[in-house]
Design a protein around this motif. Structure first.
Motif, PDB file in Angstrom:
ATOM      1  N   VAL A 148     -35.691 -12.495 110.695  1.00 26.44           N
ATOM      2  CA  VAL A 148     -34.926 -11.337 109.729  1.00 26.44           C
ATOM      3  C   VAL A 148     -33.800 -12.201 108.838  1.00 26.44           C
ATOM      4  O   VAL A 148     -32.974 -12.620 109.493  1.00 26.44           O
ATOM      5  CB  VAL A 148     -34.262 -10.512 110.786  1.00 26.44           C
ATOM      6  CG1 VAL A 148     -33.741  -9.302 109.820  1.00 26.44           C
ATOM      7  CG2 VAL A 148     -35.261  -9.717 111.947  1.00 26.44           C
ATOM      8  N   ARG A 149     -34.071 -11.921 107.591  1.00 25.97           N
ATOM      9  CA  ARG A 149     -33.346 -12.553 106.675  1.00 25.97           C
ATOM     10  C   ARG A 149     -33.160 -11.797 105.505  1.00 25.97           C
ATOM     11  O   ARG A 149     -34.344 -10.981 105.065  1.00 25.97           O
ATOM     12  CB  ARG A 149     -33.547 -14.029 106.387  1.00 25.97           C
ATOM     13  CG  ARG A 149     -34.866 -14.445 105.740  1.00 25.97           C
ATOM     14  CD  ARG A 149     -35.531 -15.674 105.614  1.00 25.97           C
ATOM     15  NE  ARG A 149     -36.719 -15.848 105.181  1.00 25.97           N
ATOM     16  CZ  ARG A 149     -37.487 -16.926 104.981  1.00 25.97           C
ATOM     17  NH1 ARG A 149     -36.668 -18.252 105.502  1.00 25.97           N
ATOM     18  NH2 ARG A 149     -38.487 -17.108 104.667  1.00 25.97           N
TER      19      ARG A 149
ATOM     20  N   GLU B  39     -25.783 -22.291 110.919  1.00 26.10           N
ATOM     21  CA  GLU B  39     -26.364 -23.132 109.789  1.00 26.10           C
ATOM     22  C   GLU B  39     -25.515 -24.128 108.931  1.00 26.10           C
ATOM     23  O   GLU B  39     -25.272 -23.590 107.699  1.00 26.10           O
ATOM     24  CB  GLU B  39     -27.533 -22.354 108.892  1.00 26.10           C
ATOM     25  CG  GLU B  39     -28.231 -21.745 109.843  1.00 26.10           C
ATOM     26  CD  GLU B  39     -29.718 -21.496 109.413  1.00 26.10           C
ATOM     27  OE1 GLU B  39     -29.890 -21.253 108.269  1.00 26.10           O
ATOM     28  OE2 GLU B  39     -30.783 -21.648 110.102  1.00 26.10           O
TER      29      GLU B  39
ATOM     30  N   ARG C 166     -32.675 -13.886 115.713  1.00 26.84           N
ATOM     31  CA  ARG C 166     -31.474 -14.364 115.677  1.00 26.84           C
ATOM     32  C   ARG C 166     -30.629 -14.119 114.319  1.00 26.84           C
ATOM     33  O   ARG C 166     -31.134 -13.651 113.323  1.00 26.84           O
ATOM     34  CB  ARG C 166     -31.593 -16.013 115.352  1.00 26.84           C
ATOM     35  CG  ARG C 166     -31.912 -16.749 113.903  1.00 26.84           C
ATOM     36  CD  ARG C 166     -33.462 -16.226 113.633  1.00 26.84           C
ATOM     37  NE  ARG C 166     -33.912 -17.046 112.651  1.00 26.84           N
ATOM     38  CZ  ARG C 166     -33.803 -16.630 111.327  1.00 26.84           C
ATOM     39  NH1 ARG C 166     -32.815 -15.750 110.917  1.00 26.84           N
ATOM     40  NH2 ARG C 166     -34.242 -17.546 110.314  1.00 26.84           N
TER      41      ARG C 166
ATOM     42  N   TYR D 284     -32.485 -26.586 104.231  1.00 27.45           N
ATOM     43  CA  TYR D 284     -32.733 -25.015 104.929  1.00 27.45           C
ATOM     44  C   TYR D 284     -34.106 -25.022 105.377  1.00 27.45           C
ATOM     45  O   TYR D 284     -34.551 -24.528 106.506  1.00 27.45           O
ATOM     46  CB  TYR D 284     -32.168 -24.102 103.994  1.00 27.45           C
ATOM     47  CG  TYR D 284     -32.691 -22.778 104.776  1.00 27.45           C
ATOM     48  CD1 TYR D 284     -32.121 -21.900 105.678  1.00 27.45           C
ATOM     49  CD2 TYR D 284     -33.812 -22.104 104.109  1.00 27.45           C
ATOM     50  CE1 TYR D 284     -32.744 -20.826 106.348  1.00 27.45           C
ATOM     51  CE2 TYR D 284     -34.610 -20.901 104.531  1.00 27.45           C
ATOM     52  CZ  TYR D 284     -33.954 -20.374 105.760  1.00 27.45           C
ATOM     53  OH  TYR D 284     -34.318 -19.201 106.054  1.00 27.45           O
TER      54      TYR D 284
ATOM     55  N   GLU E 180     -33.767 -12.971  99.404  1.00 32.80           N
ATOM     56  CA  GLU E 180     -33.597 -14.036  98.305  1.00 32.80           C
ATOM     57  C   GLU E 180     -34.298 -15.440  99.035  1.00 32.80           C
ATOM     58  O   GLU E 180     -34.724 -16.325  98.376  1.00 32.80           O
ATOM     59  CB  GLU E 180     -32.209 -14.630  98.393  1.00 32.80           C
ATOM     60  CG  GLU E 180     -31.268 -15.150  99.447  1.00 32.80           C
ATOM     61  CD  GLU E 180     -30.628 -14.052 100.617  1.00 32.80           C
ATOM     62  OE1 GLU E 180     -31.206 -12.924 100.298  1.00 32.80           O
ATOM     63  OE2 GLU E 180     -29.731 -14.454 101.234  1.00 32.80           O
ATOM     64  N   TRP E 181     -34.692 -15.270 100.270  1.00 32.32           N
ATOM     65  CA  TRP E 181     -35.497 -16.397 100.735  1.00 32.32           C
ATOM     66  C   TRP E 181     -37.179 -16.227 100.507  1.00 32.32           C
ATOM     67  O   TRP E 181     -38.011 -17.188 100.873  1.00 32.32           O
ATOM     68  CB  TRP E 181     -35.287 -16.533 102.224  1.00 32.32           C
ATOM     69  CG  TRP E 181     -33.962 -17.185 102.469  1.00 32.32           C
ATOM     70  CD1 TRP E 181     -32.932 -16.349 103.176  1.00 32.32           C
ATOM     71  CD2 TRP E 181     -33.501 -18.435 102.177  1.00 32.32           C
ATOM     72  NE1 TRP E 181     -31.846 -17.158 103.001  1.00 32.32           N
ATOM     73  CE2 TRP E 181     -31.814 -18.318 102.538  1.00 32.32           C
ATOM     74  CE3 TRP E 181     -34.004 -19.583 101.703  1.00 32.32           C
ATOM     75  CZ2 TRP E 181     -31.212 -19.580 102.298  1.00 32.32           C
ATOM     76  CZ3 TRP E 181     -33.211 -20.672 101.443  1.00 32.32           C
ATOM     77  CH2 TRP E 181     -31.887 -20.476 102.037  1.00 32.32           C
TER      78      TRP E 181
ATOM     79  N   ALA F 285     -28.531 -16.484 111.315  1.00 39.60           N
ATOM     80  CA  ALA F 285     -28.465 -17.736 111.426  1.00 39.60           C
ATOM     81  C   ALA F 285     -27.653 -17.925 109.957  1.00 39.60           C
ATOM     82  O   ALA F 285     -27.988 -18.454 108.946  1.00 39.60           O
ATOM     83  CB  ALA F 285     -29.886 -18.184 110.943  1.00 39.60           C
ATOM     84  N   PRO F 286     -26.261 -17.469 110.001  1.00 37.54           N
ATOM     85  CA  PRO F 286     -25.624 -17.574 108.779  1.00 37.54           C
ATOM     86  C   PRO F 286     -24.890 -18.974 108.412  1.00 37.54           C
ATOM     87  O   PRO F 286     -25.088 -19.966 109.461  1.00 37.54           O
ATOM     88  CB  PRO F 286     -24.426 -16.615 109.270  1.00 37.54           C
ATOM     89  CG  PRO F 286     -24.462 -16.419 110.660  1.00 37.54           C
ATOM     90  CD  PRO F 286     -25.633 -16.770 111.382  1.00 37.54           C
ATOM     91  N   SER F 287     -24.603 -19.130 107.281  1.00 34.48           N
ATOM     92  CA  SER F 287     -24.090 -20.373 106.949  1.00 34.48           C
ATOM     93  C   SER F 287     -22.651 -20.354 106.832  1.00 34.48           C
ATOM     94  O   SER F 287     -22.237 -19.359 106.298  1.00 34.48           O
ATOM     95  CB  SER F 287     -24.426 -21.014 105.572  1.00 34.48           C
ATOM     96  OG  SER F 287     -25.708 -20.909 105.506  1.00 34.48           O
TER      97      SER F 287
END
Ligand code: GLU
Length: 548
Positions: free
Chosen positions: A250-251, A74, A38, A233, A254-255, A40-42
Motif C-alpha cells: 500500500v503506497r 526506509e 506495512r 528504493y 507517485e510510485w 514504509a516511511p522515510s
C-alpha cells in the motif's frame, strides 16, 4: 562474461545465499486471505497526512483480514536524514494509534522478519545483488557524474529519451578485464539492473485501487546499489517486501511510474509479485480548482499542525476514514455510537484519483467526535494537550479537576449534544472563565442599555438567588427581574410588540452572563452558576455592579 568471477570480485564477503534467507524468513503461517502489509516511511523529519492515510489504509486492510501490519523505516538516504527523525516518525504514527504488530519502535525492533530499518539490512541486499550478478542480471557501472552529465547532454541534443539504456549504457557489456582494472584502481561503482524490457511492449496489470492498467515496460538499467553499497528504493522494496512476506504493498501513487521496474525486479529475483494498492494524492480546493496538498504551501499537511491545534486523534482517524471511504459517512449516521474501527473499510471504496481534504469539514467531524466523548475523556485529553502547549491552562485544569469535568459535562450526552469546540486549543476560550486565574471581562454591555437597569437587574437577581433552586425556579426568578424592570419576560409578547419594552428576558440573562463569565456567549447559565458555586457567582456579580 564469467559471472562467477564477477560476483566474487564485487561481493567477496557475501557467503550466505538467497536459500538461507528463505529459511530464515519463511512464509507466514496465516489464514487464507490474511493481508500482510506495512508502512514504509522515510524519516525525512516531516511526518505528514500522507503517512497517516497510507498507515491507516494498510492498517485497516491487515487487521480487518486477520493479518499483520509492520513498520519498516526506509532510512537509506543518509544525506536527507535529520537526527531524531526516526524517533519523531515512530512517535507520530504511535500518537495516531496506528497499531503495528511488528517493526521498528523507539526501543528497537520487534518481530521475526527484521531488521526493520533498511540501514541495517545491507548484508541482506548484497546477497540478492550477488545473485543477480551471478545470473547476469546486474552489472557494475563505473560512470562518473561527468559521464552521466555528458550522456544527458547528448540525449538532449539527439532528442533521445533520457536514462541509462541502449547505446548509452556504457558498462552494460564491458569485459571483465575492464571491470577488474577499475576495481583494482578503487574507482567507485554502482550496481545496475540489466533490463530486458522494451518501450514497444506493454504490461497488463491490475492495481487494487487504480484498476486495470496498461503499463509500458521499463528499458532503463536502473541503479540497484549506490556506490556506498546502499540499495535504491526499488531494490530494497523488492527484497524487503519479499522477505518480510508482504502480501499487499500500500503506497502513494507517485510510485506508479516505477511499477514496471518493480515488476521486472520481482521476476528477476524469482519473487512472487505482491498485490499493489496505489493511493491517489490528497488534494485541496484552491479557488475553483483542485491541487495536491503541498509541503511548501499548506501547513495543514504536517501532522505537527494537528497536534498543536489539539485535534483529537479520534477526529483525525474519523476524518481520514470519511475521505478515504465514500460510504463512511452513511455508516456513521446509521451508527453514531460505534467506534470508528468497527466500520468495514474497503479499498474498493477509495477514489483512484485521490481524496479531497478540507479543514472545515475536518472541524465539523471533530466537533461531532468530541460531542460523543464523555466529560472525563475530554478532560484527560485537553489536559494532556495543555501540558504540551499551554501550561497556564494545564495548571488550572489540574488544580480544578472537578470543576473542569463538571464544565465539560454541560450539554453532553442526550440526543443533541452541544458542539462547542473542534480542537483543544479552543477549550480555554470556551471555559477558561471557570477558573479565577483566567477569568476576565471580555465583552461589554451595549450602549442601548442603561447602567442603572443593568445594576438593578444584577442586584435584584442576587437578592433572590438561591443555589438550591432547580432550573425552572431559577429561570422564573430571572423572569421576575425582567418584569419588574420593564423588560419582557415572555419572548412572544416581546417579538409582537418590542417597542413596549426596554428589552427582554434574554437581555437580563445576558447581563448576568457577562458578569459571571465575562462573555456574551457561554454555556448554559444555570449550569455555569451551579458549577461556580454561590460564593463565586456572588463575588463576580458584585464586582460587576461596583465597576459600572
Ligand atoms: N519510503 C517510501 C516513501 O516514503 C515508501 C513507499 C512504500 O510504501 O513502498 O515514499
Amino acid at each position: 562474461m564469467d559471472t562467477l568471477k564477477l560476483a566474487a570480485l564485487l561481493f567477496p564477503d557475501v557467503t550466505k545465499t538467497p536459500e538461507d534467507m528463505e529459511a530464515l524468513f519463511p512464509e507466514r503461517d496465516l489464514p487464507k486471505g490474511a493481508v500482510v502489509s506495512r508502512a514504509a516511511p522515510s524519516p525525512t523529519g516531516f511526518v505528514h497526512l500522507g503517512n497517516l492515510v497510507q498507515g491507516l489504509t494498510s492498517e485497516r486492510m491487515s487487521h480487518q483480514s486477520g493479518g499483520i501490519l509492520f513498520l519498516r523505516v526506509e532510512d537509506t538516504d543518509a544525506k536527507r536524514e535529520i537526527p531524531g527523525a526516526v524517533e519523531t516518525l515512530i512517535k507520530a504514527l504511535r500518537h495516531y494509534d496506528i497499531e503495528f504488530d511488528e517493526g521498528a519502535t523507539v526501543d528497537g525492533d520487534h518481530g521475526l522478519y527484521g531488521p526493520y530499518r533498511q540501514s541495517q539490512r545491507k548484508d541482506i541486499y548484497h546477497i540478492y545483488a550477488k545473485k543477480l550478478v551471478l545470473e547476469g542480471l546486474a552489472y557494475p557501472c563505473f560512470c562518473t557524474e561527468e559521464d552521466l552529465a555528458n550522456m544527458r547532454d547528448e540525449q538532449e541534443a539527439e532528442k533521445a529519451n533520457f536514462g541509462y539504456f541502449g547505446k548509452w549504457a556504457l558498462w552494460r557489456d564491458r569485459s571483465i578485464e575492464d571491470i577488474e582494472e577499475k576495481l583494482s584502481s578503487g574507482i567507485p561503482w554502482v550496481l545496475r539492473f540489466r533490463s530486458t524490457g522494451s518501450l514497444e511492449n506493454k504490461i497488463k496489470f491490475t492495481d487494487l485501487i487504480k484498476g486495470d492498467l496498461e503499463l509500458t515496460e521499463n528499458d532503463i538499467d536502473h541503479v540497484l546499489l549506490k556506490s556506498d553499497g546502499i540499495p535504491t528504493y526499488h531494490f530494497a522494496h523488492a527484497v524487503d517486501d519479499h522477505l518480510m512476506r508482504t502480501t499487499h504493498v500500500v503506497r502513494g501513487d507517485e510510485w506508479l511510474p516505477s511499477l514496471p521496474l518493480h515488476i521486472q525486479l520481482f521476476k528477476a529475483l524469482g519473487f512472487r509479485l505482491p498485490k499493489y494498492v496505489h493511493i491517489g494524492p490528497l488534494m485541496k480546493m484552491d479557488g475553483n480548482s483542485k491541487r495536491k496538498l503541498s509541503k511548501r504551501k499548506d501547513p495543514e499537511l504536517a501532522l505537527t499542525y494537528y497536534k498543536a491545534e489539539g485535534y483529537p486523534v479520534e477526529s483525525i482517524y474519523e476524518y481520514i476514514l470519511t475521505i478515504l471511504n465514500s460510504n463512511f459517512e452513511d455508516w456513521r449516521r446509521a451508527n453514531p455510537a460505534l467506534p470508528a474501527a468497527d466500520f468495514k473499510f474497503s479499498y474498493k471504496k477509495m477514489n483512484p484519483a485521490g481524496s479531497l481534504f478540507d479543514v472545515m469539514k475536518l472541524r465539523d467531524v471533530s466537533k461531532d467526535v468530541i460531542s460523543r466523548m464523555d466529560a472525563k475523556k475530554v478532560y484527560t485529553d485537553v489536559l494532556s494537550w495543555a501540558l504540551e502547549f499551554d501550561l497556564e491552562f494545564a495548571s488550572c485544569l489540574s488544580k480544578y479537576e472537578d470543576t473542569s469535568i463538571a464544565a465539560f459535562s454541560i450539554g453532553r450526552g442526550g440526543k443533541k449534544p452541544r458542539k462547542d469546540f473542534a480542537v483543544w486549543k479552543e477549550v480555554k476560550e470556551y471555559m477558561g472563565f471557570f477558573f479565577d486565574e483566567l477569568f476576565t471581562i471580555e465583552d461589554s454591555y451595549g450602549d442601548e442599555f442603561s447602567k442603572d437597569d443593568i445594576k438593578a437587574a444584577l442586584s435584584m437577581f442576587l437578592d433572590t438567588y438561591c443555589p438550591e433552586d432547580d432550573r425552572t425556579v431559577w429561570f422564573d426568578k430571572v423572569k421576575a427581574v425582567a418584569d419588574s424592570l420593564g423588560f419582557a419576560s415572555d419572548m412572544k409578547l416581546y417579538r409582537d410588540n418590542p417597542e413596549a419594552f426596554k428589552g427582554s428576558v434574554a437581555d437580563i440573562s445576558m447581563f448576568l452572563r457577562v458578569a459571571v463569565t465575562g462573555k456574551i456567549n457561554s454555556p448554559d447559565m444555570y449550569d455555569v452558576m451551579q458549577i461556580l458555586g454561590h460564593e463565586r457567582v456572588e463575588t463576580r456579580i458584585n464586582n460587576m455592579i461596583s465597576s459600572l
